[in-house]
Write a protein that holds these residues in place. Structure first.
Motif, mmCIF file in Angstrom:
data_model
loop_
_atom_site.group_PDB
_atom_site.id
_atom_site.type_symbol
_atom_site.label_atom_id
_atom_site.label_comp_id
_atom_site.label_asym_id
_atom_site.label_seq_id
_atom_site.Cartn_x
_atom_site.Cartn_y
_atom_site.Cartn_z
ATOM 1 N N ARG A 72 0.869 -1.195 0.000
ATOM 2 C CA ARG A 72 0.000 0.000 0.000
ATOM 3 C C ARG A 72 0.894 1.229 0.000
ATOM 4 N NH1 ARG A 72 -4.268 0.212 4.492
ATOM 5 N NH2 ARG A 72 -5.447 1.454 2.987
ATOM 6 N N PHE A 73 0.907 1.913 -1.124
ATOM 7 C CA PHE A 73 1.739 3.104 -1.286
ATOM 8 C C PHE A 73 0.908 4.314 -0.872
ATOM 9 C CE2 PHE A 73 3.701 6.297 -4.345
ATOM 10 C CZ PHE A 73 4.798 6.535 -3.533
ATOM 11 N N PRO A 74 1.262 4.995 0.221
ATOM 12 C CA PRO A 74 0.388 6.027 0.792
ATOM 13 C C PRO A 74 -0.139 7.073 -0.200
ATOM 14 C CG PRO A 74 2.126 5.531 2.331
ATOM 15 C CD PRO A 74 2.441 4.752 1.079
ATOM 16 N N PRO A 75 0.694 7.653 -1.092
ATOM 17 C CA PRO A 75 0.147 8.679 -1.985
ATOM 18 C C PRO A 75 -0.917 8.163 -2.961
ATOM 19 C CG PRO A 75 2.529 8.892 -1.841
ATOM 20 C CD PRO A 75 2.171 7.592 -1.191
ATOM 21 N N ALA A 76 -0.974 6.847 -3.149
ATOM 22 C CA ALA A 76 -1.985 6.273 -4.044
ATOM 23 C C ALA A 76 -3.296 5.997 -3.320
ATOM 24 C CB ALA A 76 -1.461 4.976 -4.669
ATOM 25 N N VAL A 77 -3.302 6.202 -1.995
ATOM 26 C CA VAL A 77 -4.461 5.917 -1.152
ATOM 27 C C VAL A 77 -5.041 7.228 -0.635
ATOM 28 C CG1 VAL A 77 -5.225 4.682 0.930
ATOM 29 C CG2 VAL A 77 -3.361 3.758 -0.456
ATOM 30 N N HIS A 78 -6.361 7.288 -0.449
ATOM 31 C CA HIS A 78 -6.971 8.485 0.125
ATOM 32 C C HIS A 78 -6.288 8.821 1.435
ATOM 33 C CE1 HIS A 78 -9.892 11.214 1.913
ATOM 34 N NE2 HIS A 78 -10.496 11.296 0.740
ATOM 35 N N PHE A 79 -6.038 10.112 1.672
ATOM 36 C CA PHE A 79 -5.243 10.513 2.834
ATOM 37 C C PHE A 79 -5.828 10.004 4.141
ATOM 38 C CE2 PHE A 79 -4.384 13.499 6.324
ATOM 39 C CZ PHE A 79 -3.027 13.282 6.437
ATOM 40 N N PHE A 80 -7.148 9.965 4.281
ATOM 41 C CA PHE A 80 -7.733 9.511 5.531
ATOM 42 C C PHE A 80 -7.353 8.063 5.840
ATOM 43 C CE2 PHE A 80 -11.461 12.697 4.970
ATOM 44 C CZ PHE A 80 -10.610 13.736 5.292
ATOM 45 N N LYS A 81 -7.107 7.268 4.804
ATOM 46 C CA LYS A 81 -6.650 5.899 4.995
ATOM 47 C C LYS A 81 -5.123 5.815 5.016
ATOM 48 C CE LYS A 81 -10.717 3.793 2.802
ATOM 49 N NZ LYS A 81 -11.197 2.950 1.678
ATOM 50 N N GLU A 399 1.139 27.792 -5.013
ATOM 51 C CA GLU A 399 0.997 27.281 -3.647
ATOM 52 C C GLU A 399 0.367 25.889 -3.755
ATOM 53 O OE1 GLU A 399 -0.040 31.734 -1.864
ATOM 54 O OE2 GLU A 399 -1.612 30.254 -2.214
ATOM 55 N N LEU A 400 1.197 24.865 -3.708
ATOM 56 C CA LEU A 400 0.728 23.492 -3.889
ATOM 57 C C LEU A 400 0.227 22.927 -2.558
ATOM 58 C CD1 LEU A 400 0.463 20.856 -5.554
ATOM 59 C CD2 LEU A 400 2.866 20.396 -5.017
ATOM 60 N N ASN A 416 -0.606 11.084 -9.870
ATOM 61 C CA ASN A 416 -1.124 11.658 -11.114
ATOM 62 C C ASN A 416 -1.361 13.167 -11.014
ATOM 63 O OD1 ASN A 416 -1.231 9.051 -12.205
ATOM 64 N ND2 ASN A 416 -3.272 8.689 -11.368
ATOM 65 N N HIS A 417 -0.887 13.793 -9.953
ATOM 66 C CA HIS A 417 -1.095 15.233 -9.779
ATOM 67 C C HIS A 417 -0.347 15.997 -10.876
ATOM 68 C CE1 HIS A 417 -1.482 19.167 -7.970
ATOM 69 N NE2 HIS A 417 -2.175 18.663 -6.956
ATOM 70 N N PRO A 418 -1.011 16.963 -11.524
ATOM 71 C CA PRO A 418 -0.331 17.724 -12.591
ATOM 72 C C PRO A 418 0.881 18.514 -12.115
ATOM 73 C CG PRO A 418 -2.505 18.654 -12.085
ATOM 74 C CD PRO A 418 -2.431 17.334 -11.401
ATOM 75 N N ALA A 419 1.005 18.720 -10.820
ATOM 76 C CA ALA A 419 2.184 19.427 -10.305
ATOM 77 C C ALA A 419 3.460 18.629 -10.531
ATOM 78 C CB ALA A 419 2.019 19.730 -8.823
ATOM 79 N N ALA A 420 3.335 17.327 -10.834
ATOM 80 C CA ALA A 420 4.528 16.535 -11.148
ATOM 81 C C ALA A 420 5.254 17.138 -12.346
ATOM 82 C CB ALA A 420 4.134 15.085 -11.432
ATOM 83 N N VAL A 421 4.487 17.632 -13.313
ATOM 84 C CA VAL A 421 5.084 18.283 -14.485
ATOM 85 C C VAL A 421 5.793 19.562 -14.061
ATOM 86 C CG1 VAL A 421 4.601 19.385 -16.711
ATOM 87 C CG2 VAL A 421 3.362 17.308 -16.040
ATOM 88 N N ALA A 451 3.982 15.452 -1.445
ATOM 89 C CA ALA A 451 4.637 16.104 -2.582
ATOM 90 C C ALA A 451 5.968 15.438 -2.912
ATOM 91 C CB ALA A 451 4.851 17.585 -2.286
ATOM 92 N N PHE A 452 6.734 15.109 -1.888
ATOM 93 C CA PHE A 452 8.074 14.554 -2.084
ATOM 94 C C PHE A 452 8.031 13.107 -2.563
ATOM 95 C CE2 PHE A 452 11.903 12.534 -0.007
ATOM 96 C CZ PHE A 452 12.839 13.058 -0.888
#
Length: 502
Positions: A72-81, A399-400, A416-421, A451-452
């Motif tokens: 389970r990769f945390p950024p791929a999961v809803h933050f509450f989980k 301001e991300l 998949n956040h567009p800020a990756a670009v 973000a990191f």
């Protein structure tokens, strides 16, 4: 201290000749040069790390590889989980220790954790509660039972209600649910943006009666600064509507009184914590207002900026962008400072939408037309090549706020956040937390983690973190001499952090 703080001044060496069609096997030396050139363009790519920093960076890279290979990769999961998974992460624990600079995008009604509000504030004398017809709550401090009003027909003293209820823990947990978005089933409870935004706005309204009581506001703001300082943050720019601050007898204070309170508490906090740089206020009003109401708010903000030049940073419009009025709708009101020759910097929310092509999708360009100092969220910026180019040339930072974007359902997987670009291009950017109390976070460490690890991926390194922290001071509204003071303070903290962890 830091190489090339302003990317807008950097000119990259032309390398297009390296990618011309090759005869046979491409030259490995050319390939290496291309790889280095691409790395140099990303966030932190121009920084030269010390030996100690390189050691910590290698350790971080190994940790990140391990977390990415987990089931389970945390950024791929809803933050509450994902939150309990993040809190177990060695990367997260390092980020908590890391000096992160400034928090430049937080709203005043969500600055402090809801547990403090419920366990501390609602236990104070004279606190009344009302349960509304639409399954929300209202709070009010009063020296006698408040009169009924349109949204609250029956006010009850919380002290009495708790005594009758008997189960104070269960009662308090029920109050907490009204003040936060947290749920164990976020996908089921929030099937779409409309549902989550409705709960989001109810939570803000519920908190208002608590945090605008004058004695509470003083303690609340100090507590908010404490929570930021604990997370190794040294400066704050707080968006606030300067709501009607009231006393127990119903007396209402004006906005100047509230700004004086912010100023006094900030000075006291700096005296108690000399390694804290300070705080400023971005006055904000809701985008649901009329043009004339926003015009009046802009006029008032101009005067308040004159009266409190070291405290008031500027002005913003807040509220759900995809259901609110566009910046262009308010063009007459927003043109007022220029017409009067007055100083009122803008810090517009813009691009907090996935409505590609809709009217509000033009807010990013309009924000730049109105010379915004920063772009709040900028989720849609990657879809606007001209706006992206203009913001980069003008050094207008995004301001991300990654957790906010996920919880409010702009996307589900932060990879998949567009800020990756934007990060891969080294676009001006800072990390912030938007509404931490509503999401169950505190400070910036959770958002830095997302973000990191999630948005930045394996390419993001210690240089990325370092540049993001420095950016938060460089892109603040502070005058240059205070920015420089802040950077010296931050560098000392950073050196100690590297020494302790390498």
């Amino acid at each position: 201290m830091v190489v090339s703080l302003c990317r807008a001044l950097v000119t990259f060496a032309p390398v297009l000749w390296l990618v011309r069609e090759a005869d046979g096997m491409p030259d490995p030396a050319r390939r290496d040069l291309l790889m280095r050139e691409e790395v140099s363009k990303q966030m932190g790519g121009l920084l030269t790390l010390t030996t100690a920093e390189q050691k910590l960076d290698a350790y971080l890279h190994r940790l990140k590889e391990q977390e990415m290979s987990a089931a389970r990769f945390p950024p791929a999961v809803h933050f509450f989980k994902a939150k309990p998974l993040i809190e177990q992460s060695s990367i997260f624990k390092l980020l908590q220790k890391m000096p992160k600079g400034a928090a430049l995008h937080i709203h005043s009604s969500s600055l402090v954790g809801v547990e403090w509000l419920v366990k501390n504030v609602t236990y104070r004398p004279h606190c009344y509660v009302c349960f509304t017809w639409d399954n929300s709550v209202r709070f009010l401090f009063a020296d006698r039972q408040p009169f009924p009003r349109w949204d609250c027909f029956y006010w009850q003293l919380l002290e009495t209600l708790r005594a009758v209820n008997g189960d104070s823990t269960g009662f308090d947990n029920n109050l907490i649910q009204h003040l936060t978005l947290f749920t164990e089933d976020p996908e089921g409870d929030y099937p779409n943006q409309d549902v989550v935004w409705e709960k989001f706005e109810k939570a803000f309204i519920a908190a208002a009666g608590l945090v605008t009581h004058a004695p509470v506001l003083r303690d609340y703001y100090y507590q908010g600064l404490k929570e930021l300082h604990k997370d190794n943050i040294m400066y704050l720019e707080l968006r606030s509507g300067l709501s009607r601050t009231y006393e127990l007898d119903g007396t209402i204070h004006d906005k100047s009184w509230t700004l004086n309170l912010f100023q006094e508490v900030t000075k006291k906090f700096i005296k108690d914590h000399p390694d804290f740089l300070g705080a400023r206020i971005i006055i904000s009003v809701h985008r649901a207002l009329s043009v004339s109401e926003v015009r009046a708010a802009v006029e008032e903000a101009i005067q308040l900026k004159k009266d409190f030049p070291g405290l008031v940073a500027g002005f913003d419009l807040v509220g759900r962008e995809s259901r609110g009025r566009s910046l262009w709708y308010f063009r007459e009101a927003l043109s007022l400072p220029a017409e009067l020759g007055a100083s009122l910097p803008y810090f517009f929310h813009a691009g907090e939408t996935d409505g590609d092509g809709a009217e509000v999708d033009q807010n990013i360009l309009d924000a730049l037309l109105f010379n915004t100092s920063r772009i709040g969220h900028g989720y849609a910026l990657a879809h606007h090549p001209l706006a992206k180019e203009l913001s980069r040339k003008r050094n207008v930072a995004v301001e991300l706020c990654p957790i906010s974007n996920q919880v409010l359902k702009l996307l589900s997987d932060l990879r998949n956040h567009p800020a990756a670009v934007l990060m891969s291009e080294g676009h001006p950017m800072v990390i912030s937390s938007d509404d931490p109390s509503l999401f169950g976070t505190s400070g910036l460490s959770y958002d830095f983690y997302e973000a990191f690890v999630g948005i930045g991926g394996l390419k993001a390194n210690l240089g990325t973190l370092k540049e993001l922290a420095v950016n938060s001071i460089r892109y603040s509204s502070l005058p240059t001499h205070l920015q420089n003071t802040g950077l010296v303070m931050w560098q000392n903290k950073w050196d100690a952090f590297i020494s302790d962890n390498s």
